[in-house]
Enzyme design. Structure first.
Site, PDB file in Angstrom:
ATOM      1  N   LYS A   1      17.655  32.770 -37.373  1.00 27.02           N
ATOM      2  CA  LYS A   1      18.674  33.879 -37.120  1.00 27.02           C
ATOM      3  C   LYS A   1      18.810  34.221 -35.647  1.00 27.02           C
ATOM      4  O   LYS A   1      17.930  34.470 -34.798  1.00 27.02           O
ATOM      5  CB  LYS A   1      18.511  35.017 -37.957  1.00 27.02           C
ATOM      6  CG  LYS A   1      19.920  35.894 -38.232  1.00 27.02           C
ATOM      7  CD  LYS A   1      19.147  36.902 -39.151  1.00 27.02           C
ATOM      8  CE  LYS A   1      20.430  38.005 -39.196  1.00 27.02           C
ATOM      9  NZ  LYS A   1      20.214  39.151 -40.452  1.00 27.02           N
TER      10      LYS A   1
ATOM     11  N   SER B   1      23.767  40.220 -43.494  1.00 27.19           N
ATOM     12  CA  SER B   1      24.197  39.606 -42.440  1.00 27.19           C
ATOM     13  C   SER B   1      23.676  38.226 -42.006  1.00 27.19           C
ATOM     14  O   SER B   1      23.784  37.671 -41.041  1.00 27.19           O
ATOM     15  CB  SER B   1      23.578  40.551 -41.226  1.00 27.19           C
ATOM     16  OG  SER B   1      22.160  40.660 -41.263  1.00 27.19           O
TER      17      SER B   1
ATOM     18  N   SER C   1      19.952  41.823 -45.995  1.00 25.02           N
ATOM     19  CA  SER C   1      20.724  40.937 -45.413  1.00 25.02           C
ATOM     20  C   SER C   1      19.805  39.648 -45.456  1.00 25.02           C
ATOM     21  O   SER C   1      20.529  38.615 -44.655  1.00 25.02           O
ATOM     22  CB  SER C   1      20.698  41.347 -43.907  1.00 25.02           C
ATOM     23  OG  SER C   1      21.539  42.457 -43.878  1.00 25.02           O
TER      24      SER C   1
END
Lengths: 491, 481, 95
Positions: free
Chosen positions: A83, A158, A182
């Site tokens: 990420k 997210s 997330s």
């Protein structure tokens, strides 16, 4: 299961590891194949912000050499993507934001270091909600990520890019971060496995801070087994992180075989109300039934303050982030506005230009709840409610081993559907936030479909009970094959 | 009228703790390095980095707390003080707010009348220093050097118990002395490792309510602080006597113009939005730790002063000067311990000749060109009459210039005192003979002329005749005949 | 509880954010909704409850006083928008 004949991209990390060790293919071949897949699907998914092709091929070659010399590190030659919230040395690290659009990190996050040390090959940095603030990957400066199950839908957030990439069989595993859900929520919306460890289990050093007392690094994979494998590499004390816990790291993979029989599973009364979509509720109930058939006991538990978890979160997280994001000021790195008149102008315009609307909203909310005259009523109050919620969980865990229930209130929703009202978006995390507030480990596993879209079952455990929740998840995945089902367009 | 007003002063002293590395990172704290060469990623507030607490600063803060009779908190919390300024990389300073590491201490000082008064120390807390802004040399820009960012500070806050600039200086000097005694700070004001802000207000004598205070900043020498406070007191009294109001504001002291002036505020509204730093955990100290720190405390200035008076029979004022710095006190004790002379004499020499020599070259006792044992040797030669006190000063200078020990110099320059009576008598006779007029006047009653004759004898002997004997022999010979 | 425009402007200034004029009203509206949402907390029964700053009961670890970081200025300053002679530059600040 017999010899793996599935296409490389459909295999799990464990399966790929076997293939590499048996000489079925090289890391180079595997890497090239996945880089091609990333490229083929990038336009549709937009799952990546940076693809590190050259770097990956170099690492793959090095891994092949190492294997030839007998170095069979845990993740040797296996693909991973990070990420874009994790700092990666020499590689662009944007956090999904314009303010870091030119930021090349001079160091690796601990998570990245450990995964590299185990021999993994990084293929790229995945797209995400800006600074991890969002539940749909729509706040990214680099455009939304689409759900591989239906490109009009959001993959959740997210960690949307990580989830989409794994669900689309573009990569077998990705790191993510979870502050309010997330990792778990996008995993649920994309039919993948998403693990958030106990707070302090994995180092936060190098993981750009959103809400320091809530953030945790974790993984998105297609199986509990892969999640256990990666957790074993990532977890452990890090002296560079004061909030890192010096707790021994068990063999998570070995612990997977623990049977479900005798497991006491708590069902939260408050979870099954009108907020939960009917289709999702049905899948959850079927899943729970399956576990019961295997010998688990279902016990009703009460989390009386759980309805306050979202408002609590939306005081604590913005407060911490409003302070954490003050360092983005255009002075030492990152975006700087042109021709600033004076220092005030430099700050206000660099930040005004560099941060998106959601980030600005949260920074302002946080500034407000910490400001003179409001601190007691909001921040201090929220911390007290946080204590209440944690105590509720503690009481519940006196009677049960895990708490199971829905990960998300609905299946994947349309891009643009929930962006008008921030509260509507915030309520996506209604079942996940509690675990962050109390620092508990949680995992989401696919448990079927509602209207053709994936539904996730969430398992939450007491502190450091990753073995328990992963074992339960793994056993569930022995009974079912939801986790092997991917979107048709990506098979 | 000035006497109608009572002055109320509180001091906030920031002292840099003398650690090798920073409070929250492993970068060096050494002074004077190239810009930004000692600012690591943590100090720069890079994305993703985290603070880890330097244990030495905790020990140092605890030792300060014990030295001022304060409570050392068994649990203290770091808090973020949020504001934007280019030398503050994270946009917040890690400090302590609600639960500081030290609370409720005290310090005794002497007021103008010589009475001992108690000054309360509200608290002392740990925090990180900011970087430096350089406004000259960059054209229309300011240059930021973050080497200093992250250097550990101990902020010491006094109660508003001080009533004059002189008291403020006395308090400050004492704190300065203590932190140096404890070796937790080098107290170097020029380098910025000991800084002071003063909160000054006035109120009508007899009024309990405090007046509005102004905060004076940028005070970097004892002299300037005294002047700044005095200027400020006069300024405030003048405003109030004219019927005006004192503004609560921050003011800078301009040492060139000897005035304070208002500072443009750093933050529109000082809303620091303090909250506990979530990257750091509560610091917990057990009894064992605190006791270990207590046991390791050195003898503190007050105790040492009392002991010097008692053990060495020194005058209190002298003991006070000697104990200002631990190094000077230690030096004195080595001299006193190695010499047969009265300790008071050793004290006189250390406070007199030695200190003058140090001051002349602006060096510290640690750089003294005469070792304590060597000075002791010199004093012994006075005590055993090898040389006179006056000659000793000459020897001292030679020793300072590196010419060797007292014995080396006495030998080389042939400075041994003349104590042979017959030799002295011979010279006295010659001098009396050479000055018949003065001899007659002396005999006629002008006693003062003895000094003239002594001078003449000393001149003849190059100052080496034993003064006592010279006096005695002259008197006798001048009286005879 | 709705926020006023002045309040929002004050917050934006504290947070050093320049808000676009065209979006200002929308920002006020959305922030107000968020504040109203979190106002739910006021009703929570928190008498005698201690605030929770960290989810785990941990204390701060102490690090040895050692210099561990070398000078990496040149590498690090590659990311800087404006540097001169090793200093980070900003518009002149008047004190």
């Amino acid at each position: 299961m017999g010899q793996d004949t599935a296409a490389l991209h459909a295999r799990s990390l464990s399966e790929l590891s076997r293939g590499l060790n048996e000489g079925e293919f090289t890391s180079r071949e595997l890497t090239e194949s996945l880089l091609q897949r990333i490229d083929d699907h990038q336009e549709q998914l937009n799952a990546f912000i940076t693809v590190t092709a050259d770097h990956a091929l170099q690492r793959a070659d090095a891994a092949d050499k190492a294997r030839a010399n007998g170095d069979t590190g845990t993740l040797n030659g296996l693909p991973i993507v990070h990420k874009d919230l994790f700092c990666t040395k020499g590689v662009l690290t944007t956090c999904g934001s314009h303010i870091l659009g030119n930021f090349v990190s001079p160091y690796d996050a601990t998570v990245v270091e450990r995964i590299n040390a185990a021999g993994a090959v990084m293929l790229g940095k995945t797209n995400m909600d800006e600074f991890a603030m969002g539940s749909s990957n729509e706040t990214s400066y680099y455009g939304p990520v689409t759900n591989p199950w239906n490109e009009k839908l959001s993959p959740g957030g997210s960690s949307g890019g990580s989830a989409a990439a794994v669900a689309a069989r573009v990569v077998p595993a990705a790191t993510g971060t979870d502050t309010g859900g997330s990792i778990r929520q996008p995993a649920a919306l994309t039919g993948t496995v998403g693990l958030k460890p106990t707070y302090g289990r994995v180092s936060r050093y190098g993981m750009v801070a959103f809400a320091s007392s809530l953030d945790q690094a974790g993984v998105i994979t297609r199986s509990a087994e892969d999640a256990a494998l990666l957790l074993g590499v990532m977890a452990g004390y890090d002296r560079r992180d004061s909030t890192s816990v010096d707790h021994p790291v068990p063999d998570y993979v070995a612990a997977l075989s623990k049977p479900v029989k005798g497991l006491k599973i708590g069902i939260v009364r408050q979870h099954f109300d009108e907020g939960l979509d009917a289709g999702c509720e049905e899948r959850i109930k079927v899943a729970l039934s399956a576990l019961k058939d295997q010998g688990a006991t279902l016990i009703e538990v009460d989390l009386p303050n759980i309805d306050l978890s979202v408002p609590t979160y939306y005081v604590v997280a913005p407060a911490e982030c409003s302070s954490n994001l003050s360092r983005f000021d255009g002075v030492r790195f990152g975006h700087r506005s042109d021709n600033p008149e004076d220092i005030l102008d430099l700050y206000c315009r660099s930040r005004g230009e560099g941060f998106g609307a959601e980030v600005q909203r949260r920074v302002m909310t946080g500034t407000y709840v910490l400001s003179a005259g409001y601190y007691d009523a909001y921040y201090l109050k929220a911390q007290k409610v946080r204590q209440l919620i944690s105590q509720d969980f503690k009481k519940a865990f006196a009677n049960v081993d895990v708490i199971a229930g829905p990960t998300a209130p609905t299946t994947a929703f349309a891009i643009g559907e929930k962006t008008d009202d921030p509260i509507t978006m915030y309520l996506n995390d209604i079942y996940t936030i509690g675990a962050n507030l109390a620092g508990l480990p949680g995992v989401s596993v696919p448990c079927g479909f509602a209207d053709g879209l994936p539904v996730g079952l969430q398992l939450v455990g007491p502190h450091f009970a990753e073995e328990t929740i992963l074992a339960c998840a793994h056993q569930y995945q022995q009974l079912t094959d939801w986790h092997t089902q991917g979107p048709e367009d990506f098979s | 009228m000035k006497s109608d007003w009572e002055v109320v002063i509180g001091l906030e002293i920031h002292t840099q703790l003398a650690t090798e590395s920073k409070i929250f990172s492993g970068a060096s704290t050494a002074y004077g390095a190239d810009a930004n060469s000692q600012a690591c990623l943590v100090d720069l507030g890079y994305p993703g980095v985290l603070p880890v607490l330097n244990g030495e600063v905790v020990r140092m803060a605890a030792s300060f707390g014990l030295a001022v009779n304060a409570t050392v908190a068994q649990r203290s919390i770091f808090a973020r003080k949020n504001y934007f300024y280019p030398d503050l990389p994270k946009g917040y300073q890690i400090s302590q707010y609600e639960l500081p590491i030290v609370e409720n201490g005290e310090m005794m000082i002497r007021d103008e009348a010589g009475n001992e008064i108690r000054i309360g120390i509200t608290r002392a807390h740990l925090e990180e220093d900011a970087g430096k802004s350089v406004h000259e040399g960059f054209g229309n820009a300011t240059g930021i050097d973050l080497n200093r960012a992250g250097t550990p500070l101990l902020e010491i806050v006094s109660e508003p118990d001080l009533r004059s600039a002189k008291q403020a200086i006395a308090y400050m000097r004492k704190i300065h002395s203590i932190v140096r005694y404890l070796e937790i700070s080098d107290g170097n004001m020029q380098e910025g490792s000991f800084r002071c802000d003063a909160n000054v207000s006035v109120r009508p004598r007899g009024q309990e309510e405090l007046g509005t205070r102004a905060e004076l900043k940028n005070l970097n020498s004892f002299r300037f602080i005294e002047k700044a406070i005095n200027f400020e007191i006069d300024r405030q009294i003048e405003i109030l006597e004219d019927g005006g109001e004192v503004l609560q504001e921050t003011r800078l002291y301009d040492s060139v113009k000897d005035e304070t002036r208002s500072m443009r505020s750093k933050e529109e509204a000082n809303d620091y939005r303090y909250f506990p730093d979530p990257d750091l955990l509560p610091v917990e100290l057990d009894e064992e730790f605190i006791e270990a720190v207590r046991k390791a405390l050195p003898e503190l200035p007050d105790a040492k002063l009392a002991r010097f008076v008692d053990q060495y029979k020194l005058k209190s004022a002298d003991a006070e000067i000697l104990t200002h710095s631990r190094a000077l006190a230690d030096y004195f004790e080595v001299v006193a311990g190695n010499s047969n002379t009265e300790p008071q004499i050793a004290a006189n020499w250390v406070i007199g000749e030695l200190s003058a020599a140090l001051n002349k070259e602006s060096i510290d006792i640690g750089d003294s060109k005469i070792e304590a044992a060597a000075l002791a040797g010199l004093l012994d030669r006075i005590a055993d009459s090898t040389i006179s006190g006056k000659i000793a000063k000459e020897v001292f200078e030679a020793m300072w210039a590196g010419e060797g020990t007292a014995d080396d110099v006495i030998e080389a320059k042939g400075l041994k005192q003349i104590t042979d009576s017959s030799a002295i008598e011979g010279i006295v006779d010659a001098v009396i003979q050479a000055n018949p007029g003065q001899a007659a006047e002396y005999r006629g009653g002008k006693d003062k002329l003895l000094g003239f004759f002594v001078g003449q004898v000393m001149k003849e002997t190059g100052g080496k005749a034993n003064p006592g004997q010279v006096n005695e022999i002259l008197k006798k010979k001048l009286s005879d005949s | 509880m709705s926020l006023t425009k002045d309040q929002v402007q004050h917050i934006a200034t504290l947070a050093r954010l320049k808000l676009a004029d065209a979006e200002f009203d929308d920002v006020v509206d959305k922030l107000s909704r968020i504040v109203e949402f979190v106002d739910q907390l006021q009703a929570a029964p928190t008498d005698d409850v201690l605030p929770m700053a960290h989810p785990l009961n941990m204390t701060q670890r102490l690090r040895a006083d050692e210099i561990t970081e070398p000078n990496e200025r040149d590498e690090v300053q590659k990311n800087a928008p404006q540097v001169e002679n090793g200093y980070y530059l900003v518009p002149k600040v008047i004190e």
